[in-house]
Design a protein around this motif. Sequence first.
Motif, short mmCIF file in Angstrom:
data_model
loop_
_atom_site.label_atom_id
_atom_site.label_comp_id
_atom_site.label_asym_id
_atom_site.label_seq_id
_atom_site.Cartn_x
_atom_site.Cartn_y
_atom_site.Cartn_z
N ARG A 1 77.21 -29.91 -18.93
CA ARG A 1 76.10 -28.59 -18.95
C ARG A 1 75.60 -28.26 -17.67
NH1 ARG A 1 76.50 -27.87 -24.07
NH2 ARG A 1 76.50 -29.42 -25.67
N LEU A 2 75.50 -29.28 -16.25
CA LEU A 2 74.85 -28.73 -15.60
C LEU A 2 75.39 -27.75 -14.64
CD1 LEU A 2 73.71 -32.26 -13.88
CD2 LEU A 2 72.25 -30.37 -14.12
N SER A 3 76.78 -27.99 -14.54
CA SER A 3 78.12 -27.03 -14.69
C SER A 3 77.95 -25.46 -14.95
CB SER A 3 79.45 -27.44 -14.95
OG SER A 3 80.13 -26.76 -14.29
N GLY A 4 77.90 -25.61 -16.33
CA GLY A 4 77.11 -24.43 -16.80
C GLY A 4 75.87 -23.68 -16.08
N MET A 5 74.69 -24.22 -15.83
CA MET A 5 74.09 -23.89 -15.18
C MET A 5 74.08 -23.67 -13.65
SD MET A 5 69.91 -25.50 -14.66
CE MET A 5 68.90 -24.58 -13.88
N THR A 6 75.21 -23.82 -12.95
CA THR A 6 75.64 -23.63 -11.46
C THR A 6 75.77 -22.26 -11.68
OG1 THR A 6 74.89 -26.18 -10.87
CG2 THR A 6 76.73 -24.56 -9.75
N GLY A 7 77.23 -22.73 -12.91
CA GLY A 7 77.77 -21.22 -13.09
C GLY A 7 76.74 -19.55 -13.75
N MET A 8 75.17 -20.09 -14.09
CA MET A 8 74.57 -19.22 -14.61
C MET A 8 73.84 -18.93 -13.19
SD MET A 8 71.99 -20.33 -17.61
CE MET A 8 72.70 -21.97 -19.08
N LEU A 9 73.40 -19.52 -12.46
CA LEU A 9 72.79 -19.19 -11.45
C LEU A 9 73.71 -18.59 -10.33
CD1 LEU A 9 71.05 -19.54 -9.10
CD2 LEU A 9 71.81 -21.48 -8.34
N LEU A 10 75.45 -18.79 -10.31
CA LEU A 10 76.44 -18.23 -9.14
C LEU A 10 76.87 -17.08 -10.03
CD1 LEU A 10 78.83 -21.13 -8.60
CD2 LEU A 10 76.61 -19.63 -6.80
N ARG A 11 76.83 -15.74 -10.90
CA ARG A 11 76.75 -15.13 -11.71
C ARG A 11 75.87 -14.22 -11.36
NH1 ARG A 11 81.41 -14.56 -14.52
NH2 ARG A 11 82.86 -16.73 -14.93
N ALA A 12 74.27 -14.71 -11.59
CA ALA A 12 72.89 -14.17 -11.28
C ALA A 12 73.05 -13.76 -10.04
CB ALA A 12 71.52 -15.07 -12.00
N GLN A 13 72.93 -14.68 -8.90
CA GLN A 13 73.27 -14.43 -7.68
C GLN A 13 74.09 -13.29 -7.10
OE1 GLN A 13 74.29 -17.55 -6.04
NE2 GLN A 13 71.58 -18.13 -4.92
N ARG A 14 75.87 -13.22 -7.84
CA ARG A 14 76.54 -12.45 -7.58
C ARG A 14 76.16 -11.12 -8.28
NH1 ARG A 14 79.48 -9.55 -10.44
NH2 ARG A 14 79.40 -11.53 -12.76
N GLN A 15 75.33 -10.79 -9.21
CA GLN A 15 74.86 -9.74 -9.93
C GLN A 15 73.94 -8.78 -8.98
OE1 GLN A 15 73.35 -9.30 -13.93
NE2 GLN A 15 75.85 -11.08 -14.57
N VAL A 16 72.97 -9.67 -9.11
CA VAL A 16 72.42 -9.01 -7.46
C VAL A 16 72.95 -8.92 -6.06
CG1 VAL A 16 70.53 -10.22 -5.53
CG2 VAL A 16 70.25 -10.79 -7.85
N ARG A 17 73.81 -9.70 -5.87
CA ARG A 17 74.22 -8.83 -4.47
C ARG A 17 75.25 -8.20 -5.16
NH1 ARG A 17 76.09 -13.85 -3.20
NH2 ARG A 17 77.50 -14.01 -4.47
N ASP A 18 75.94 -7.11 -6.38
CA ASP A 18 76.47 -5.86 -6.39
C ASP A 18 75.61 -4.53 -6.51
OD1 ASP A 18 78.59 -7.67 -6.55
OD2 ASP A 18 79.30 -7.69 -8.72
N LYS A 19 73.92 -5.32 -7.31
CA LYS A 19 73.52 -4.52 -6.94
C LYS A 19 72.04 -4.33 -6.40
CE LYS A 19 74.29 -4.96 -12.17
NZ LYS A 19 73.05 -5.59 -13.68
N SER A 20 72.40 -4.83 -5.52
CA SER A 20 71.32 -4.24 -4.11
C SER A 20 71.25 -4.13 -3.73
CB SER A 20 71.34 -5.84 -3.14
OG SER A 20 70.59 -6.50 -3.79
N THR A 21 70.51 -2.27 -2.97
CA THR A 21 70.91 -1.27 -1.95
C THR A 21 71.12 -1.66 -0.80
OG1 THR A 21 68.29 -1.00 -2.20
CG2 THR A 21 70.35 0.17 -3.68
N ALA A 22 70.33 -3.15 -0.51
CA ALA A 22 70.52 -3.97 0.86
C ALA A 22 71.82 -3.69 1.76
CB ALA A 22 69.52 -4.93 1.20
#
Length: 146
Positions: free
Chosen positions: A125-146
């Motif tokens: 379950r903790l691995s699942g939360m880590t997966g959520m965080l890492l996917r969110a960070q990847r989406q932020v990277r992909d969608k950032s204009t910076a």
Amino acid sequence: MTEAVLPDRLAEIRDEFLELPEPDRLQLLLEYSYELPAVPPEYEGHPELYERVVECQSPVFIVVDVDAEGAVAMHATAPPEAPTTRGFASILAQGLTGLSAAEVLAVPGDFPQTLGLTRVVSPLRLSGMTGMLLRAQRQVRDKSTA
């Protein structure tokens, strides 16, 4: 974990868990599960806009928005019959929404392990939360204009 990069809201959530005796932390996680923010209307009924978090045993889907100023909003769906997973999704949605893209990207990947839940929640379950965080960070990277 580098304390200096943990945004205030996530630090508050972490401290809220650590202030409780271990058995009560699971109850707090369940309370977070009831507080998972509803998805905005533009995402309702559009599962194709979400990304499945395959690290989670339960069907969890997330999508992250980054506006023109770089502010992040995380949205997640998780079934009510999976309260632990739903609680983790709620913590991240509440903790990441409103942060800048840079702040989200600076959240340490081990944040889920700092909540003091390692003996009351399975490693999977903790691995699942880590997966959520890492996917969110990847989406932020992909969608950032910076």
